[in-house]
Write an enzyme that holds these catalytic residues in place. Structure first.
Site, PDB file in Angstrom:
ATOM      1  N   TYR A 100       1.060  -0.613  -0.391  1.00 28.53           N
ATOM      2  CA  TYR A 100      -0.067  -0.035  -0.172  1.00 28.53           C
ATOM      3  C   TYR A 100       0.648   1.328  -0.017  1.00 28.53           C
ATOM      4  O   TYR A 100       1.941   0.996   0.985  1.00 28.53           O
ATOM      5  CB  TYR A 100      -0.813  -0.158   0.930  1.00 28.53           C
ATOM      6  CG  TYR A 100      -1.138   1.778   0.995  1.00 28.53           C
ATOM      7  CD1 TYR A 100      -3.056   1.600   0.584  1.00 28.53           C
ATOM      8  CD2 TYR A 100      -0.771   2.495   2.109  1.00 28.53           C
ATOM      9  CE1 TYR A 100      -3.780   2.454   0.935  1.00 28.53           C
ATOM     10  CE2 TYR A 100      -1.554   3.990   1.987  1.00 28.53           C
ATOM     11  CZ  TYR A 100      -3.177   3.460   1.555  1.00 28.53           C
ATOM     12  OH  TYR A 100      -3.661   4.725   1.467  1.00 28.53           O
ATOM     13  N   GLU A 183      -2.605   7.854  -4.815  1.00 30.49           N
ATOM     14  CA  GLU A 183      -2.598   6.521  -3.694  1.00 30.49           C
ATOM     15  C   GLU A 183      -2.608   4.957  -4.726  1.00 30.49           C
ATOM     16  O   GLU A 183      -3.798   5.369  -5.229  1.00 30.49           O
ATOM     17  CB  GLU A 183      -4.535   6.263  -2.608  1.00 30.49           C
ATOM     18  CG  GLU A 183      -4.416   4.834  -2.028  1.00 30.49           C
ATOM     19  CD  GLU A 183      -5.320   4.985  -1.874  1.00 30.49           C
ATOM     20  OE1 GLU A 183      -5.772   4.685  -0.557  1.00 30.49           O
ATOM     21  OE2 GLU A 183      -6.721   4.599  -2.365  1.00 30.49           O
TER      22      GLU A 183
END
Ligand code: GDP
Ligand code: MN
Length: 361
Positions: A100, A183
């Site tokens: 992530y 992201e």
């Protein structure tokens, strides 16, 4: 303004961040030919503006044999209530690990913060809550436009070096696009290398003009109209429409509505020096919200003249009841005009709001 996954991935591609082969389609009939150009095995990804599409059935695997039926199924679906109008046909990935990575602004610390985890793919809120130590936070000096190597090393720790180059490029995207969030969840390890399997980019709405974007497509028609007139406007879900001048007076109006157990439908600050035309636009805008039963106009006349406010309200001529409290410059003339046209004008905001709450009972 939010970009869809396919747009975010194009931005990443342009910046040199590896993304899977893909093609965007707008009809199920185009799926098979897209697949033939993309890969033997693909995933069909609904381009809807919600997170967790995977779990919601918005990401389906397909091959040449199944692609027609799978595409038809996906285009026929609603994902968390949203219709599927665009689908990304993307090469399926052989995922060996998920990471992530995101960059956002920490408002309290007034600087960008990079979040990185060796456990990607999961919902980041859940990870942050349950295993906060698995989520690394690295703050960046707000004057930096390029990430120095020591920060990159702090971010990735012992993760593969390739990820460092991606973090650096992602930071360049963050700066160049005036983003408030970039992201990649998940960033995946595959036999072909590290690839961005998903992508999210959210722009700062205050920078849209600088980004060459003339219209914020995330706004509702009413929000666009409010923006055009320079109103500060927020939609809520009650039945009492609110028009005030000055953020403080408008907020106070909402507070008193809540105090009398009424429900405000919106916040609308017309700003200073509102003339009849601006007031007319504001009244029509608030009246166009479904569910508005009554409108409270609470204005202090300084630069704003009460007779102008009255003319604006009368010209708008909306069907809902309007209760007015105006005080200040040309108050007598404003009152005379309103009463002549059968509008209810009350001397204090307390009385005006109580009357509005009464209408909804
Ligand atoms: P999201 O659910 O909206 O966040 O969409 P993602 O693109 O992140 O996909 C959800 C999950 O699907 C990922 O976390 C992966 O674990 C899984 N997945 C399995 N195979 C694939 C694949 O080939 N491509 C992508 N993008 N994801 C895959
Ligand atoms: Mn994702």
């Amino acid at each position: 303004m939010k970009f869809r996954e396919y747009e975010a991935k194009q931005i990443f591609r342009d910046a040199g961040i590896p993304v899977p082969n893909s093609e965007l389609i707008e009809a199920a009939a185009d799926a098979a030919s897209a697949l033939s150009r993309v890969a033997e095995k693909v995933v069909l990804k609904a381009q809807v503006d919600v997170g967790g599409r995977g779990k919601a059935g918005g990401i389906l695997p397909a091959t040449a044999e199944t692609v027609d039926a799978t595409a038809a199924e996906l285009f026929g679906k609603q994902i968390k209530g949203l219709p599927v109008e665009k689908v990304l046909v993307e090469e399926a990935l052989e995922i060996t690990h998920e990471y992530y990575i995101s960059i956002t602004i920490d408002r309290a610390k007034k600087r960008p913060v990079i979040l990185f985890s060796e456990e990607g793919g999961v919902e980041i809120e859940t990870l942050a809550k349950e295993r906060p130590e698995a989520l690394r936070r690295v703050y960046v000096d707000p004057s930096f436009t390029v990430l120095p190597d020591f920060i990159v090393r702090n971010v990735i720790g012992t993760a593969p070096k390739e990820i460092g180059a991606i973090v650096k490029k992602l930071f360049e995207v963050f700066i160049a696009k005036d983003a408030i969030l970039v992201e990649i969840n998940p960033l995946v390890a595959t036999p072909k290398g590290i690839i961005a399997a998903d992508g999210k980019v959210i722009l700062d709405d205050n920078a849209l003009a600088r980004q060459g974007i003339t219209e914020n497509r995330d706004l509702t028609e009413r929000e666009k109209e409010a923006e055009k007139h320079g109103f500060s406007y927020v939609e809520l879900d009650g039945e009492i429409g609110v028009i005030g001048n000055g953020a403080g007076l408008t907020m106070a109006t909402l507070d008193i509505i809540a105090y009398y157990e009424g429900k405000a439908a919106n916040f609308l600050d017309v700003g200073g020096g509102a003339d009849a035309e601006r007031v007319c636009h504001a009244v029509k805008l608030v009246a166009s919200m479904p569910g508005v039963k009554v409108i409270v106009v609470n204005l202090l006349g300084g630069i704003t003249r009460c007779d102008e406010v009255a003319k604006g309200i009368i010209t708008a001529g909306v069907s809902q009841k309007i209760i007015v409290r105006i005080a200040g410059t040309n108050e007598e003339e404003g009152k005379r005009l309103l009463e002549e046209n059968n509008y209810l004008m009350l001397p204090t905001m307390d009385e005006a709001i109580r009357a509005a709450v009464e209408v909804c009972r």
